[in-house]
Motif scaffolding. Structure first.
Motif, PDB file in Angstrom:
ATOM      1  N   ASP A 129       0.835  -1.192   0.000  1.00  0.00           N
ATOM      2  CA  ASP A 129       0.000   0.000   0.000  1.00  0.00           C
ATOM      3  C   ASP A 129       0.878   1.255   0.000  1.00  0.00           C
ATOM      4  O   ASP A 129       2.061   1.188   0.342  1.00  0.00           O
ATOM      5  CB  ASP A 129      -0.888   0.042   1.252  1.00  0.00           C
ATOM      6  N   ILE A 130       0.271   2.372  -0.358  1.00  0.00           N
ATOM      7  CA  ILE A 130       0.915   3.672  -0.212  1.00  0.00           C
ATOM      8  C   ILE A 130       0.303   4.341   1.014  1.00  0.00           C
ATOM      9  O   ILE A 130      -0.859   4.748   0.994  1.00  0.00           O
ATOM     10  CB  ILE A 130       0.730   4.541  -1.466  1.00  0.00           C
ATOM     11  N   ASP A 131       1.069   4.413   2.097  1.00  0.00           N
ATOM     12  CA  ASP A 131       0.582   4.999   3.344  1.00  0.00           C
ATOM     13  C   ASP A 131       0.788   6.505   3.328  1.00  0.00           C
ATOM     14  O   ASP A 131       1.852   6.992   2.923  1.00  0.00           O
ATOM     15  CB  ASP A 131       1.312   4.400   4.545  1.00  0.00           C
ATOM     16  N   LEU A 132      -0.218   7.217   3.801  1.00  0.00           N
ATOM     17  CA  LEU A 132      -0.174   8.673   3.759  1.00  0.00           C
ATOM     18  C   LEU A 132      -0.585   9.281   5.090  1.00  0.00           C
ATOM     19  O   LEU A 132      -1.406   8.728   5.822  1.00  0.00           O
ATOM     20  CB  LEU A 132      -1.134   9.202   2.684  1.00  0.00           C
ATOM     21  N   MET A 133      -0.001  10.425   5.382  1.00  0.00           N
ATOM     22  CA  MET A 133      -0.493  11.285   6.448  1.00  0.00           C
ATOM     23  C   MET A 133      -1.029  12.553   5.793  1.00  0.00           C
ATOM     24  O   MET A 133      -0.365  13.154   4.938  1.00  0.00           O
ATOM     25  CB  MET A 133       0.609  11.648   7.440  1.00  0.00           C
ATOM     26  N   ILE A 134      -2.231  12.930   6.186  1.00  0.00           N
ATOM     27  CA  ILE A 134      -2.889  14.108   5.625  1.00  0.00           C
ATOM     28  C   ILE A 134      -3.137  15.104   6.748  1.00  0.00           C
ATOM     29  O   ILE A 134      -3.623  14.728   7.823  1.00  0.00           O
ATOM     30  CB  ILE A 134      -4.246  13.741   4.988  1.00  0.00           C
ATOM     31  N   VAL A 135      -2.811  16.366   6.504  1.00  0.00           N
ATOM     32  CA  VAL A 135      -3.198  17.439   7.418  1.00  0.00           C
ATOM     33  C   VAL A 135      -4.291  18.251   6.736  1.00  0.00           C
ATOM     34  O   VAL A 135      -4.163  18.626   5.565  1.00  0.00           O
ATOM     35  CB  VAL A 135      -2.007  18.340   7.781  1.00  0.00           C
ATOM     36  N   ALA A 136      -5.370  18.486   7.486  1.00  0.00           N
ATOM     37  CA  ALA A 136      -6.540  19.170   6.938  1.00  0.00           C
ATOM     38  C   ALA A 136      -6.732  20.530   7.599  1.00  0.00           C
ATOM     39  O   ALA A 136      -6.198  20.809   8.672  1.00  0.00           O
ATOM     40  CB  ALA A 136      -7.791  18.312   7.150  1.00  0.00           C
ATOM     41  N   ALA A 137      -7.531  21.361   6.952  1.00  0.00           N
ATOM     42  CA  ALA A 137      -7.881  22.659   7.519  1.00  0.00           C
ATOM     43  C   ALA A 137      -8.672  22.460   8.813  1.00  0.00           C
ATOM     44  O   ALA A 137      -9.428  21.493   8.947  1.00  0.00           O
ATOM     45  CB  ALA A 137      -8.712  23.456   6.513  1.00  0.00           C
ATOM     46  N   PHE A 158      -7.634   1.017 -10.434  1.00  0.00           N
ATOM     47  CA  PHE A 158      -6.384   0.846 -11.167  1.00  0.00           C
ATOM     48  C   PHE A 158      -5.411  -0.077 -10.422  1.00  0.00           C
ATOM     49  O   PHE A 158      -4.216  -0.119 -10.722  1.00  0.00           O
ATOM     50  CB  PHE A 158      -5.725   2.209 -11.412  1.00  0.00           C
ATOM     51  N   GLY A 159      -5.937  -0.782  -9.408  1.00  0.00           N
ATOM     52  CA  GLY A 159      -5.119  -1.759  -8.702  1.00  0.00           C
ATOM     53  C   GLY A 159      -4.166  -1.187  -7.691  1.00  0.00           C
ATOM     54  O   GLY A 159      -3.204  -1.852  -7.292  1.00  0.00           O
ATOM     55  N   GLN A 160      -4.401   0.047  -7.232  1.00  0.00           N
ATOM     56  CA  GLN A 160      -3.517   0.667  -6.256  1.00  0.00           C
ATOM     57  C   GLN A 160      -4.271   0.937  -4.955  1.00  0.00           C
ATOM     58  O   GLN A 160      -5.352   1.533  -4.974  1.00  0.00           O
ATOM     59  CB  GLN A 160      -2.949   1.987  -6.778  1.00  0.00           C
ATOM     60  N   THR A 161      -3.684   0.462  -3.847  1.00  0.00           N
ATOM     61  CA  THR A 161      -4.302   0.682  -2.543  1.00  0.00           C
ATOM     62  C   THR A 161      -3.658   1.878  -1.871  1.00  0.00           C
ATOM     63  O   THR A 161      -2.463   1.880  -1.584  1.00  0.00           O
ATOM     64  CB  THR A 161      -4.148  -0.558  -1.639  1.00  0.00           C
ATOM     65  N   LEU A 162      -4.467   2.887  -1.646  1.00  0.00           N
ATOM     66  CA  LEU A 162      -4.027   4.114  -0.979  1.00  0.00           C
ATOM     67  C   LEU A 162      -4.563   4.092   0.444  1.00  0.00           C
ATOM     68  O   LEU A 162      -5.744   3.835   0.661  1.00  0.00           O
ATOM     69  CB  LEU A 162      -4.569   5.323  -1.742  1.00  0.00           C
ATOM     70  N   CYS A 163      -3.682   4.321   1.433  1.00  0.00           N
ATOM     71  CA  CYS A 163      -4.095   4.234   2.837  1.00  0.00           C
ATOM     72  C   CYS A 163      -3.869   5.568   3.550  1.00  0.00           C
ATOM     73  O   CYS A 163      -2.776   5.817   4.073  1.00  0.00           O
ATOM     74  CB  CYS A 163      -3.309   3.134   3.550  1.00  0.00           C
ATOM     75  N   PRO A 164      -4.887   6.421   3.581  1.00  0.00           N
ATOM     76  CA  PRO A 164      -4.778   7.661   4.362  1.00  0.00           C
ATOM     77  C   PRO A 164      -5.053   7.354   5.829  1.00  0.00           C
ATOM     78  O   PRO A 164      -6.098   7.706   6.376  1.00  0.00           O
ATOM     79  CB  PRO A 164      -5.864   8.547   3.751  1.00  0.00           C
ATOM     80  N   ASN A 165      -4.097   6.652   6.475  1.00  0.00           N
ATOM     81  CA  ASN A 165      -4.375   6.104   7.802  1.00  0.00           C
ATOM     82  C   ASN A 165      -4.241   7.118   8.935  1.00  0.00           C
ATOM     83  O   ASN A 165      -4.462   6.768  10.089  1.00  0.00           O
ATOM     84  CB  ASN A 165      -3.485   4.886   8.085  1.00  0.00           C
ATOM     85  N   TYR A 166      -3.874   8.353   8.594  1.00  0.00           N
ATOM     86  CA  TYR A 166      -3.773   9.370   9.643  1.00  0.00           C
ATOM     87  C   TYR A 166      -4.142  10.713   9.035  1.00  0.00           C
ATOM     88  O   TYR A 166      -3.416  11.248   8.197  1.00  0.00           O
ATOM     89  CB  TYR A 166      -2.352   9.393  10.194  1.00  0.00           C
ATOM     90  N   VAL A 167      -5.286  11.251   9.438  1.00  0.00           N
ATOM     91  CA  VAL A 167      -5.730  12.569   8.989  1.00  0.00           C
ATOM     92  C   VAL A 167      -5.903  13.439  10.223  1.00  0.00           C
ATOM     93  O   VAL A 167      -6.653  13.079  11.146  1.00  0.00           O
ATOM     94  CB  VAL A 167      -7.056  12.495   8.201  1.00  0.00           C
ATOM     95  N   VAL A 168      -5.195  14.558  10.269  1.00  0.00           N
ATOM     96  CA  VAL A 168      -5.257  15.433  11.442  1.00  0.00           C
ATOM     97  C   VAL A 168      -5.507  16.872  11.008  1.00  0.00           C
ATOM     98  O   VAL A 168      -5.237  17.256   9.870  1.00  0.00           O
ATOM     99  CB  VAL A 168      -3.955  15.375  12.282  1.00  0.00           C
ATOM    100  N   SER A 169      -6.011  17.648  11.941  1.00  0.00           N
ATOM    101  CA  SER A 169      -6.224  19.071  11.715  1.00  0.00           C
ATOM    102  C   SER A 169      -4.917  19.839  11.920  1.00  0.00           C
ATOM    103  O   SER A 169      -4.011  19.386  12.621  1.00  0.00           O
ATOM    104  CB  SER A 169      -7.291  19.579  12.691  1.00  0.00           C
ATOM    105  N   GLU A 170      -4.854  21.007  11.323  1.00  0.00           N
ATOM    106  CA  GLU A 170      -3.731  21.908  11.596  1.00  0.00           C
ATOM    107  C   GLU A 170      -3.670  22.296  13.070  1.00  0.00           C
ATOM    108  O   GLU A 170      -2.626  22.762  13.541  1.00  0.00           O
ATOM    109  CB  GLU A 170      -3.858  23.173  10.743  1.00  0.00           C
ATOM    110  N   ASN A 171      -4.755  22.104  13.798  1.00  0.00           N
ATOM    111  CA  ASN A 171      -4.785  22.391  15.235  1.00  0.00           C
ATOM    112  C   ASN A 171      -4.249  21.232  16.078  1.00  0.00           C
ATOM    113  O   ASN A 171      -4.198  21.353  17.308  1.00  0.00           O
ATOM    114  CB  ASN A 171      -6.215  22.694  15.692  1.00  0.00           C
ATOM    115  N   ALA A 172      -3.895  20.121  15.439  1.00  0.00           N
ATOM    116  CA  ALA A 172      -3.478  18.926  16.185  1.00  0.00           C
ATOM    117  C   ALA A 172      -2.191  18.354  15.590  1.00  0.00           C
ATOM    118  O   ALA A 172      -2.113  17.169  15.269  1.00  0.00           O
ATOM    119  CB  ALA A 172      -4.587  17.876  16.170  1.00  0.00           C
ATOM    120  N   LEU A 173      -1.173  19.195  15.482  1.00  0.00           N
ATOM    121  CA  LEU A 173       0.074  18.776  14.853  1.00  0.00           C
ATOM    122  C   LEU A 173       1.021  18.043  15.801  1.00  0.00           C
ATOM    123  O   LEU A 173       1.975  17.401  15.358  1.00  0.00           O
ATOM    124  CB  LEU A 173       0.796  19.991  14.256  1.00  0.00           C
TER     125      LEU A 173
END
Length: 312
Positions: A129-137, A158-173
């Motif tokens: 998988d492609i693991d990602l960390m996302i920071v949101a508004a 397209f056969g690609q597993t994307l894992c946004p396993n951590y999404v946090v706010s800009e207030n929780a860095l």
């Protein structure tokens, strides 16, 4: 320098080198001298200091081996071949990750995108998988995640597993828990978008510097992706449409829906998931706890005690 201090200092360096190698060994990942220096645990030493500790050891004799440019724990020389195989498969995944990073930068309320996990270290098998960390508004964590999930579903076509396993706010860095697993995951993270937010996240987690004092910047740099004209227009349009009460209502509804859905899993022991207003951390099985347990076992095998900065 007083020569009587050289041997104790070098022995301390060598123990830090072995701690660093033992941690990497859990992931079946040998290191180069520069990588050891970058991720050296607990003390700040130069790459030259690390090189000296490896070529003329005073304490490390017989505990490590060198295979070409890689350093491994003795008996684990076969990992060099595995690292080369995973570097090849990781290169293919990185091409997809960069495409996804550019698309993610165009999504509404997304403020930072970073690759985490095995791919960040070029240690991914071909089907990983492609693991990602996302920071949101702030106040739009669940809306941002919803847009990302749409991309996840598209990627599966397209056969690609994307894992946004951590999404946090800009207030929780600020990251928790404060242990070597979290420190290493953050230090190896490769930001693709949102350099300013990444810098603020660095500042919010200065505690990591005590554990990995040489890792003040990503070891693997990647060009920052920025939305083009169409991407900016798309992002700004939907952020404008969802900026007021409508967006608030959808955000609240989606957050409450996720809390209801995952509430039984949140009650399970052994997990490290967090679902609240500022964070969606879907680690229902705590990988970090297992890694730390294995690491402490390896330290005992080599009669090493954990240095105080690595324990919290």
């Amino acid at each position: 320098m007083d020569q009587s201090l050289v041997a104790p200092k070098q022995a301390e360096t060598e123990r830090a080198v072995l701690r660093t190698l033992l941690y990497s060994d859990i992931f079946d990942y040998p290191l180069t001298v520069d990588e050891i220096a970058h991720y050296l645990m607990g003390i700040a030493r130069s790459a030259a200091d690390v090189e000296t500790s490896l070529t003329s050891p005073v304490w490390l004799n017989g505990q490590i081996a060198k295979v070409e440019e890689y350093i491994v724990v003795r008996g684990r020389e076969s990992l060099v071949r595995l690292r080369r195989e995973r570097a090849h498969s990781s290169a293919q995944l990185w091409r997809r990750a960069h495409i996804l990073g550019h698309i993610l930068s165009c999504l509404p309320f997304v403020r930072m995108v970073a690759v985490t996990g095995a791919l960040a270290m070029d240690n991914s098998p071909a089907d990983d998988d492609i693991d990602l960390m996302i920071v949101a508004a702030p106040g739009r964590v669940y809306l941002a995640r919803a847009w990302v999930i749409l991309l996840v579903y598209a990627g599966r076509l397209f056969g690609q597993t994307l894992c946004p396993n951590y999404v946090v706010s800009e207030n929780a860095l600020a990251l928790e828990p404060r242990d070597i697993y979290v420190a290493h995951e953050f230090a190896q993270m490769v930001p693709l978008y949102g350099a300013d937010v990444y810098a603020r996240m660095r500042a919010a987690n200065r505690w990591i510097e005590a554990m990995l004092p040489n890792a003040a910047a990503p070891y693997r740099a990647a060009p920052e992706h920025r939305p083009g004209l169409i991407g900016r227009a798309f992002k700004h349009l939907f952020e404008w449409l969802l900026a007021g009460h409508i967006g608030d209502a959808i955000e609240t509804w989606e957050r409450q829906r996720k809390i209801r859905k995952f509430s039984p899993l949140l009650q399970q022991s052994g997990g490290n998931a967090i679902i609240n207003q500022d964070q969606v951390k879907g680690h229902f099985s705590d990988h970090g706890e297992r890694i730390l347990r294995l690491y402490h076992q390896r330290l005992k095998e080599f009669q090493l005690t954990e240095s105080p900065p690595l324990l919290t």
